[in-house]
Motif scaffolding. Structure first.
Motif: not given
Length: 187
Positions: A29-30, A33, A167
């Motif tokens: 997810r990081e 983003a 996030i």
């Protein structure tokens, strides 16, 4: 080093034509983003399968470099994948593990990766090289060395616990992500 610093060093090491499989959880997810791209494959909803997918991809696409960005929790849950990688020994596979010694996606529970040296396990099952980094400079040097070594290579980076705040989740549905990634992988 914190995870954000480690991710910046990782992103700098990934080439334009490289394929990247991201593990399930906060790490994927990081990266989504901060650097989403069609040649990134995000594991959604299935822990510990990133390395297995990366292995299959490396075997199917031997002319492309394949990165697997993993967390220590994912590696611990899928130790059989380490043995499979060590057995198959794809020269184009680079396994990067961010070890924060916790399950960041589920509340920060402690893992046993502080007691089990994952890079030693990787070496024991047949990885051609392993590196351990505990600072930005050593991670950068480890990734540079790994990029010129035949794989499989593991680079284990010790990072601080916790998740990057704010996030969100990956927006695209898994079938859409898979289709765009497959098109990019065949390129």
């Amino acid at each position: 080093m914190n995870k954000r610093e480690a991710l910046e060093v990782f992103k700098a090491a990934v080439g334009e034509d490289d394929l990247v499989v991201h593990c399930h959880g906060m790490i994927g997810r990081e990266l989504y983003a901060t650097r989403d791209r069609p040649s990134n494959f995000y594991m959604i909803g299935s822990m510990d399968l990133g390395l297995s997918i990366g292995l299959g991809l490396a075997l199917a696409q031997p002319r492309k470099r394949v990165f697997v960005l993993d967390g220590d929790s994912n590696v611990l849950m899928g130790m059989n994948a380490l043995a499979s990688v060590g057995s198959e020994r794809p020269a184009n596979l680079l396994h990067v593990v961010l070890a924060n010694r916790s399950h960041a996606s589920t509340g920060g529970q402690r893992t046993i990766s502080g007691d089990v040296k994952l890079e030693s396990v990787a070496s024991a099952v047949g990885y051609r090289a392993t590196h351990r980094a505990d600072a930005v400079e050593s991670l950068d040097a480890s990734l540079r060395a790994a990029l010129v070594q035949p794989g499989p290579v593991m680079v284990l980076a010790l990072v601080e616990g916790g998740a990057v705040q704010g996030i969100g989740r990956v927006v695209e549905a898994p079938p859409e992500l898979a289709a765009r990634f497959a098109a990019e992988a065949r390129r």
